[in-house]
Enzyme design. Structure first.
Site, PDB file in Angstrom:
ATOM      1  N   LYS A  25       0.815  -1.219   0.000  1.00 30.60           N
ATOM      2  CA  LYS A  25       0.000   0.000   0.000  1.00 30.60           C
ATOM      3  C   LYS A  25       0.850   1.271   0.000  1.00 30.60           C
ATOM      4  O   LYS A  25       0.432   2.266  -0.569  1.00 30.60           O
ATOM      5  CB  LYS A  25      -1.023   0.005   1.140  1.00 30.60           C
ATOM      6  CG  LYS A  25      -0.455   0.162   2.520  1.00 30.60           C
ATOM      7  CD  LYS A  25      -1.530   0.005   3.580  1.00 30.60           C
ATOM      8  CE  LYS A  25      -0.925  -0.281   4.936  1.00 30.60           C
ATOM      9  NZ  LYS A  25       0.104   0.675   5.409  1.00 30.60           N
ATOM     10  N   ARG A 100      -6.674   3.636  11.413  1.00 34.39           N
ATOM     11  CA  ARG A 100      -6.249   2.256  11.618  1.00 34.39           C
ATOM     12  C   ARG A 100      -7.129   1.535  12.629  1.00 34.39           C
ATOM     13  O   ARG A 100      -6.899   0.379  12.925  1.00 34.39           O
ATOM     14  CB  ARG A 100      -4.823   2.287  12.139  1.00 34.39           C
ATOM     15  CG  ARG A 100      -3.890   1.266  11.536  1.00 34.39           C
ATOM     16  CD  ARG A 100      -2.524   1.595  12.084  1.00 34.39           C
ATOM     17  NE  ARG A 100      -1.477   0.730  11.697  1.00 34.39           N
ATOM     18  CZ  ARG A 100      -0.622   0.968  10.707  1.00 34.39           C
ATOM     19  NH1 ARG A 100      -0.769   2.006   9.915  1.00 34.39           N
ATOM     20  NH2 ARG A 100       0.360   0.144  10.501  1.00 34.39           N
ATOM     21  N   ARG A 139      11.373  -7.426   2.562  1.00 35.65           N
ATOM     22  CA  ARG A 139      11.610  -6.008   2.875  1.00 35.65           C
ATOM     23  C   ARG A 139      12.536  -5.867   4.081  1.00 35.65           C
ATOM     24  O   ARG A 139      13.400  -4.992   4.113  1.00 35.65           O
ATOM     25  CB  ARG A 139      10.284  -5.307   3.141  1.00 35.65           C
ATOM     26  CG  ARG A 139      10.440  -3.821   3.397  1.00 35.65           C
ATOM     27  CD  ARG A 139       9.106  -3.129   3.543  1.00 35.65           C
ATOM     28  NE  ARG A 139       8.529  -3.328   4.848  1.00 35.65           N
ATOM     29  CZ  ARG A 139       7.306  -2.919   5.212  1.00 35.65           C
ATOM     30  NH1 ARG A 139       6.550  -2.304   4.334  1.00 35.65           N
ATOM     31  NH2 ARG A 139       6.862  -3.119   6.411  1.00 35.65           N
ATOM     32  N   ARG A 145      14.228  -2.469   8.039  1.00 32.98           N
ATOM     33  CA  ARG A 145      13.314  -1.792   8.960  1.00 32.98           C
ATOM     34  C   ARG A 145      13.298  -2.534  10.272  1.00 32.98           C
ATOM     35  O   ARG A 145      13.064  -3.730  10.305  1.00 32.98           O
ATOM     36  CB  ARG A 145      11.906  -1.738   8.343  1.00 32.98           C
ATOM     37  CG  ARG A 145      11.458  -0.325   8.065  1.00 32.98           C
ATOM     38  CD  ARG A 145      10.097  -0.292   7.456  1.00 32.98           C
ATOM     39  NE  ARG A 145       9.045  -0.563   8.427  1.00 32.98           N
ATOM     40  CZ  ARG A 145       7.763  -0.359   8.163  1.00 32.98           C
ATOM     41  NH1 ARG A 145       7.391   0.119   7.002  1.00 32.98           N
ATOM     42  NH2 ARG A 145       6.855  -0.621   9.074  1.00 32.98           N
ATOM     43  N   ARG A 156       1.972  -6.943  14.348  1.00 38.13           N
ATOM     44  CA  ARG A 156       1.329  -5.936  13.493  1.00 38.13           C
ATOM     45  C   ARG A 156       0.191  -6.547  12.671  1.00 38.13           C
ATOM     46  O   ARG A 156      -0.858  -5.931  12.495  1.00 38.13           O
ATOM     47  CB  ARG A 156       2.375  -5.251  12.604  1.00 38.13           C
ATOM     48  CG  ARG A 156       3.107  -4.154  13.379  1.00 38.13           C
ATOM     49  CD  ARG A 156       4.461  -3.754  12.815  1.00 38.13           C
ATOM     50  NE  ARG A 156       4.497  -3.548  11.392  1.00 38.13           N
ATOM     51  CZ  ARG A 156       5.495  -3.965  10.615  1.00 38.13           C
ATOM     52  NH1 ARG A 156       6.514  -4.614  11.121  1.00 38.13           N
ATOM     53  NH2 ARG A 156       5.472  -3.709   9.329  1.00 38.13           N
TER      54      ARG A 156
HETATM   55  P1  ADP Z   1       2.941  -1.258   8.575  1.00 37.53           P
HETATM   56  O1  ADP Z   1       1.615  -0.980   7.918  1.00 37.53           O
HETATM   57  O2  ADP Z   1       3.839  -2.092   7.750  1.00 37.53           O
HETATM   58  O3  ADP Z   1       2.817  -1.748   9.987  1.00 37.53           O
HETATM   59  P2  ADP Z   1       3.350   1.629   8.836  1.00 37.53           P
HETATM   60  O4  ADP Z   1       4.501   2.310   8.194  1.00 37.53           O
HETATM   61  O5  ADP Z   1       1.992   1.910   8.332  1.00 37.53           O
HETATM   62  O6  ADP Z   1       3.736   0.093   8.689  1.00 37.53           O
HETATM   63  O7  ADP Z   1       3.362   1.885  10.411  1.00 37.53           O
HETATM   64  C1  ADP Z   1       4.495   1.633  11.194  1.00 37.53           C
HETATM   65  C2  ADP Z   1       4.147   1.814  12.671  1.00 37.53           C
HETATM   66  O8  ADP Z   1       3.762   3.181  12.925  1.00 37.53           O
HETATM   67  C3  ADP Z   1       2.962   0.986  13.171  1.00 37.53           C
HETATM   68  O9  ADP Z   1       3.340  -0.329  13.535  1.00 37.53           O
HETATM   69  C4  ADP Z   1       2.499   1.812  14.367  1.00 37.53           C
HETATM   70  O10 ADP Z   1       3.345   1.613  15.492  1.00 37.53           O
HETATM   71  C5  ADP Z   1       2.705   3.247  13.875  1.00 37.53           C
HETATM   72  N1  ADP Z   1       1.482   3.778  13.210  1.00 37.53           N
HETATM   73  C6  ADP Z   1       1.361   4.093  11.898  1.00 37.53           C
HETATM   74  N2  ADP Z   1       0.131   4.553  11.613  1.00 37.53           N
HETATM   75  C7  ADP Z   1      -0.557   4.510  12.774  1.00 37.53           C
HETATM   76  C8  ADP Z   1      -1.895   4.833  13.149  1.00 37.53           C
HETATM   77  N3  ADP Z   1      -2.783   5.287  12.257  1.00 37.53           N
HETATM   78  N4  ADP Z   1      -2.257   4.672  14.439  1.00 37.53           N
HETATM   79  C9  ADP Z   1      -1.383   4.220  15.359  1.00 37.53           C
HETATM   80  N5  ADP Z   1      -0.113   3.885  15.086  1.00 37.53           N
HETATM   81  C10 ADP Z   1       0.313   4.020  13.809  1.00 37.53           C
END
Ligand code: ADP
Length: 208
Positions: A25, A100, A139, A145, A156
């Protein structure tokens, strides 16, 4: 015109992209945002940049991200509201990674209705679990990462299924969700998304 969820909104294009970790995404979000002339806003990118810069926000979220847990809604929604208030988001945006959970959906609804705006479409990228785990493992190897360890990935994905998947039902009831098959080449998937959005009457920016 008394609908509570104006869609499509007056002007501009307001999109969400939702999918499990490893669905691609982030990559698709940037390509699609470009096509429709709006900024791609990723909460994960914002948080990672904050951690890297050592800002107050970074200090608040670093351990949470490391464990693959969600940053509290209040903080996350405040960060998003601040970002959406910037000039480049006034005519639309694509949000990646937000909302989320259901609390964040309520926060976003309140923020947008305060501006007389609504989400035009929610792109749901569908990828089988095995495929997304494969992609995440790759990845982790390529990008290093630090939240891409096996244990944190499992956390996650569990949070995605428990808290994020239900938000799709809310948007589905509003008729906003486009289900996109996320398996195929990068270009194929982008084309599928663009076709679905154009079918809603959303206009891409002309190529120069
Ligand atoms: P992924 O979808 O691969 O987990 P993201 O880059 O979207 O990776 O998010 C990385 C981290 O950032 C999440 O695991 C969380 O800790 C935090 N995060 C991102 N977006 C949100 C959100 N909308 N609400 C709460 N935490 C978030």
């Amino acid at each position: 015109m008394t609908g509570t969820h104006l869609s499509p909104s007056g002007s501009g294009t307001r999109l969400l992209i939702v999918g499990p970790q490893g669905s691609g995404k982030g990559t698709q979000g940037v390509l699609v945002a470009d096509t429709f002339g709006v900024p791609a806003i990723s909460t994960g990118d914002i948080f990672r940049a904050a951690v890297k810069s050592g800002s107050d926000l970074g200090e608040q979220v670093s351990e949470i991200i490391q464990a693959g847990n969600l940053v509290p809604d209040e903080l996350t929604s405040a960060v998003v509201a601040e970002r959406l208030a910037q000039a480049d988001a006034s005519e639309g945006f694509l949000l990646d990674g937000y909302p989320r959970n259901l609390g964040q959906v309520a926060d976003l609804d309140a923020f947008l209705s305060g501006r007389g705006e609504a989400i035009d479409a929610v792109i749901e990228l569908q990828v089988p679990r095995d495929e997304s785990i494969d992609r995440l493992t790759r990845r982790a190897f390529e990008q290093g990462r630090t939240d891409d360890t096996e244990e944190v990935i499992a956390n996650r994905l569990a949070i995605y299924e428990r808290e994020t998947a239900p938000i799709l039902e809310v948007y589905r009831e509003r008729g906003a969700v486009d289900e996109i098959n996320g398996v195929g080449s990068l270009e194929e998937i982008t084309d599928r998304i663009i076709a679905a959005l154009e079918a809603r009457g959303l206009a891409r920016v002309p190529v120069a």
